[in-house]
Write an enzyme that holds these catalytic residues in place. Structure first.
Site, PDB file in Angstrom:
ATOM      1  N   ALA A 160      -8.698 127.120 -28.014  1.00 30.03           N
ATOM      2  CA  ALA A 160      -8.835 127.379 -29.460  1.00 30.03           C
ATOM      3  C   ALA A 160      -9.375 128.823 -29.644  1.00 30.03           C
ATOM      4  O   ALA A 160      -9.527 129.290 -28.543  1.00 30.03           O
ATOM      5  CB  ALA A 160     -10.944 126.620 -29.793  1.00 30.03           C
ATOM      6  N   ASP A 161      -9.053 129.643 -30.622  1.00 30.33           N
ATOM      7  CA  ASP A 161      -8.978 130.112 -31.107  1.00 30.33           C
ATOM      8  C   ASP A 161     -10.911 130.669 -32.079  1.00 30.33           C
ATOM      9  O   ASP A 161     -10.798 131.927 -32.312  1.00 30.33           O
ATOM     10  CB  ASP A 161      -8.371 131.016 -32.083  1.00 30.33           C
ATOM     11  CG  ASP A 161      -6.406 131.906 -30.940  1.00 30.33           C
ATOM     12  OD1 ASP A 161      -6.338 132.664 -30.479  1.00 30.33           O
ATOM     13  OD2 ASP A 161      -6.381 130.575 -30.871  1.00 30.33           O
ATOM     14  N   ARG A 162     -11.431 129.941 -32.611  1.00 30.56           N
ATOM     15  CA  ARG A 162     -12.313 129.756 -32.927  1.00 30.56           C
ATOM     16  C   ARG A 162     -12.970 128.780 -33.448  1.00 30.56           C
ATOM     17  O   ARG A 162     -12.035 127.860 -34.204  1.00 30.56           O
ATOM     18  CB  ARG A 162     -12.456 130.878 -34.497  1.00 30.56           C
ATOM     19  CG  ARG A 162     -13.453 130.879 -35.146  1.00 30.56           C
ATOM     20  CD  ARG A 162     -13.512 132.166 -36.625  1.00 30.56           C
ATOM     21  NE  ARG A 162     -12.806 133.328 -36.409  1.00 30.56           N
ATOM     22  CZ  ARG A 162     -13.322 134.354 -36.798  1.00 30.56           C
ATOM     23  NH1 ARG A 162     -14.797 133.838 -36.480  1.00 30.56           N
ATOM     24  NH2 ARG A 162     -12.762 135.437 -36.319  1.00 30.56           N
ATOM     25  N   ALA A 170     -10.038 125.984 -34.635  1.00 28.35           N
ATOM     26  CA  ALA A 170      -8.957 127.159 -35.531  1.00 28.35           C
ATOM     27  C   ALA A 170      -7.731 127.310 -33.972  1.00 28.35           C
ATOM     28  O   ALA A 170      -8.314 127.040 -32.989  1.00 28.35           O
ATOM     29  CB  ALA A 170      -9.215 127.813 -36.167  1.00 28.35           C
TER      30      ALA A 170
END
Length: 839
Positions: free
Chosen positions: A248-250, A258
């Protein structure tokens, strides 16, 4: 295991991941500008690795340039670090880990710069050591995440044979400081004999899965199969996948995630085939400030990543849509694996409560930092010599054009405009963003200069590093203060969420108090609720924070007059005595501030009376008195006070009224920082003020001033305490008599009290109760400041250990009778005055 980052103090090398798998080479990173380009160009990628590479690049830069000798002072070193971190964050704004790491490191540097004996070298060492700790912590966190994730995935898959995983993009040692997140889960399964094979997608358009993940798996000897992105659903239908694990990036507050484009499609396919779909991410990737996936800004990549191959166009001339990420709805996620445990949805297919998970795992350091905010958070300006506040007074700001060496505030890097346009204001504005914010609002620009001159404005971030970001903006027409509240505690980062509604409460309180007492409250010019930014009057020099001035031995003869006027005017006119019952109820509802009140309830009325882990370690000289606090008598007294605090709304309180919340000059006083405002007992406001004067009194002889100066200040502090009380009582009574008995069903009804003569006994009885309870509250506040957390500079900065012990013991012995109610404030102050006469 491959290394994306090679670091030793003063040296940083990053694996050039764009050359993999055909070529393995490392590039040297000499500083933050090299790192900015490496992040932007994807030499280094993966949210955790980006964050670690960024802070380590700054560490190298600081060491190579002189380890602090390149700076003229601690404040300049801290500002340079803040500027470089702001620059680094602009390289990849979607990666929450980078912003979180920058916020933590910047806050640590600011705190180091505020230390009494701070030097440029000590600030630099704090930053360098902090960056190095992040490197170590990331590896340890990933290993823990992998072990926890392996167990969770194995349980969810429900098969006894070794598992067949599918993963996307690259989440291994090349995307982190080491080991990996989703690929770390695969490594843990492989190491425990529970993994049969990993299917990795090629991950267009940059092919991180084909170039990097397959490369890592082959290097580790893990069985792997590479597929094109579009083959994933068919692979699942063929029965070759037992579970999907991605990075995950966020991760938003509700669990929406995201990640690399294509993740959403994998989640849909997994749901269709009844396969568990897990997200693996460290807690630094969790973003409780972002409500849901719809609030996450998605970056668009260069269209040539799709249309060209080795510089030659291979696609038709049509428009290109090339998002870096997509958002997977929480309903499609089986669980979110972190190093702190598995986050599960409220129900299968439901949303997640990420803020609640983070709140439940706050560690001791997080509690201490947040509680310290009560001692002062986001001061506009103050003396750099104030050891409790890491900011510089307006009078002491560097002249325009004196930014730290190597920093150009108007360079060509991405500006702060995104902060003004984004729907989720989770990042600081930064200097350029501040200029844009002010120049676009005439009601603010008028105080600084014509918008056309904005590029010339000097913007200094002067926040103390605990809660908020505070900027002083100076231009041809003057100056103003801009305060921004992020949805987390600034010092801790996204791991400690904090509602931005607190700034709305503060703004409303400041406006109310400024209307009632304009001489002593800075004016609010504008408030942007969406961005959680307020523009207000910049308190001019030579004002300074009172607490720091007291440590320096200063006195302010008119202070008691100003404080008494402020307390009487604001407390009576917002009280249930002056307002109609309906108006007072509406005011009480408008100023609900539970988060800040809960903090007060914990640190003042609860923690000092039991062995709370973040209390001050028991010292032998205080052992007997601390033991007294753990007995039923003290606990009962504190509990009764807590009941009064929670359930006796009488007026709108500042809520944090102490010597750190006043900016003073010889003839002027301003009350700032009303973030703790709520409707509560009047006695709490008065008691907290007196308690802090008494703490200054007990510490007055410990700061190395000559005997005459210390004695003069002691006498003045006692006089100020008495005059503050007497002046408040007289002013409150005058206002009540002018108001008269209530005609609208209030407490003192006109049907019962016809004139002033009949009303005076009611007033006197009410104020007697206030002064009685103020003594109890004063005792509790003093106790907290001595044995609890967020102690005060009045005692903490005393250099002589033995003298400090004696003064602390004396102050705590004085506080206990106040808590118990065995002595009144008047008698206690008279006793101290008599001691001075006899000395």
């Amino acid at each position: 295991m491959l290394e994306a980052i090679r670091y030793s103090r003063g040296s940083l090398e990053l694996l050039e991941q764009r050359d993999l798998p055909t070529t393995t080479r490392y590039i040297s990173v000499r500083g933050s500008e090299d790192a900015w380009r490496a992040i932007r160009d994807m030499t280094v990628r993966g949210a955790p690795a980006i964050a670690i590479a960024a802070v380590l690049s700054l560490a190298v830069e600081l060491v190579v340039q002189g380890e602090g000798s390149q700076f003229s002072g601690a404040a300049q070193a801290s500002q340079y670090i803040q500027d470089r971190l702001e620059y680094l964050v602009s390289s990849r704004p979607t990666a929450v880990n980078l912003a979180e790491a920058a916020a933590r490191l910047g806050a640590a540097a600011a705190e180091a710069a505020a230390a009494p004996a701070a030097t440029p070298s000590s600030v630099v060492e704090t930053a360098v050591a902090g960056a190095e700790a992040m490197l170590r912590d990331d590896v340890a966190a990933n290993r823990e995440l992998g072990a926890l994730g392996a167990d969770a995935v194995a349980r969810a898959a429900g098969v006894t044979a070794p598992l067949r995983l599918l993963t996307h993009c690259n989440t291994g040692s090349l995307a982190t400081a080491g080991y990996g997140t989703a690929l770390g889960v695969a490594r843990a399964l492989w190491g425990s004999g529970r993994l049969a094979r990993v299917t990795c997608t090629e991950t267009r358009p940059y092919n991180q899965g084909a170039r990097l993940t397959a490369y890592e798996l082959a290097a580790d000897g893990v069985p792997a199969t590479l597929i094109v992105d579009g083959a994933a659903a068919a692979r699942m239908a063929a029965g070759e996948v037992d579970a999907v694990v991605v990075g995950a990036d966020r991760v938003a507050a509700n669990g929406d995630t995201a990640n690399k484009i294509g993740t959403y499609a994998l989640a849909v396919a997994a749901a269709h085939h009844g396969l568990p779909f897990f997200v693996a991410a460290p807690t630094t990737t969790l973003d409780p400030a972002t409500r849901a996936g719809a609030d996450i800004a998605i970056e668009q990549r260069d269209p040539q990543e799709i249309t060209h191959f080795r510089g030659v166009r291979v696609a038709a001339e049509v428009p290109v849509w090339n998002p870096s990420f997509d958002v997977t709805p929480a309903a499609l996620i089986t669980g979110i694996i972190t190093e702190a445990g598995l986050i599960s949805p409220s129900r299968p297919g439901g949303e997640y409560d990420v803020p609640a998970f983070l709140a439940a795992r706050r560690d001791k350091a997080g509690v201490e930092q947040a509680a310290a905010a009560e001692n002062g958070h986001g001061r506009q300006a103050q003396s750099a010599r104030d050891p409790e506040k890491g900011v510089v007074a307006a009078a002491e700001q560097p002249a325009k054009g004196t930014q730290a060496r190597g920093v150009d505030s108007d360079d060509s890097r991405p500006t702060g405009a995104a902060a003004l346009q984004g729907s989720s204001p989770a990042q600081p504005l930064g200097r350029q963003g501040v200029r844009e914010f002010v120049s676009q609002r005439p009601e603010l620009a008028v105080h600084v200069g014509e918008p056309s001159t904005a590029s010339e404005w000097d913007v200094r971030e002067v926040g103390d590093g605990n809660i908020n970001f505070v900027y002083i903006v100076t231009g041809p027409a003057g100056a103003l203060c801009l305060k921004q509240s992020l949805p987390y505690v600034r010092m801790v980062g996204a791991g400690w969420p904090l509602t931005q509604a607190r700034l709305a409460v503060e703004v409303e309180a400041l406006r109310t108090q400024a209307r009632l007492c304009p001489r002593h409250v800075p004016a609010v010019y504008t408030f942007d609720r969406a961005l959680a930014v307020v523009g207000m009057q910049c308190v001019p020099p030579p004002h300074t924070i009172l607490r720091g001035a007291l440590v320096r031995g200063e006195v302010f003869p008119r202070l008691s007059e100003h404080v008494a006027h402020f307390l009487a005017a604001t407390l009576f006119n917002t009280s249930f005595l002056a307002l109609s019952p309906q108006a007072f109820q509406e005011q009480t509802e408008r100023f609900v501030n539970r988060g800040m009140c809960e903090l007060t309830e914990q640190v003042i009325f609860t923690d000092p009376y039991h062995g709370a882990p973040h209390n001050r370690a028991a010292s032998p000289h205080l052992a007997t008195l601390v033991g007294e606090l753990r007995r039923p008598r003290a606990r009962l007294a504190a509990t009764r006070l807590k009941q009064t605090f929670m359930h006796q709304p009488q007026a709108l309180l500042h809520g944090d009224f102490h010597t750190g919340s006043l900016m003073v000059a010889q003839d002027s006083t301003y009350v700032i920082d009303a973030e703790f405002a709520f409707c509560g007992p009047i006695a709490f406001e008065l008691g907290k003020w007196v308690a802090n004067l008494l703490l200054a009194f007990f510490g007055a002889t410990g700061h190395g001033h000559d005997t005459a100066k210390a004695r003069r200040q002691e006498e003045w502090l006692l006089q100020t305490a008495r005059e503050s009380i007497d002046g408040f009582l007289a002013g409150f009574q005058t206002l009540w008599l002018q108001h008269g008995a209530s005609e609208d069903g209030g407490v003192a009804s006109a049907s019962l009290f016809e004139g002033p003569d009949e009303l005076v006994p009611v007033i006197e009885a009410f104020l007697q109760d206030v002064t009685r309870d103020a003594a109890h509250f004063a005792g509790a506040v003093m106790i907290r400041r001595i044995v609890g957390i967020a102690r005060v500079a009045d005692l903490e900065t005393i250099q002589d250990p033995q003298l400090k012990e004696r003064l602390e013991e004396r102050a705590l012995s004085f506080a206990l009778p106040l808590l118990y109610g065995t002595i009144s404030l008047k008698a206690a102050l008279e006793g101290l005055q008599e001691e001075l006469r006899s000395a």
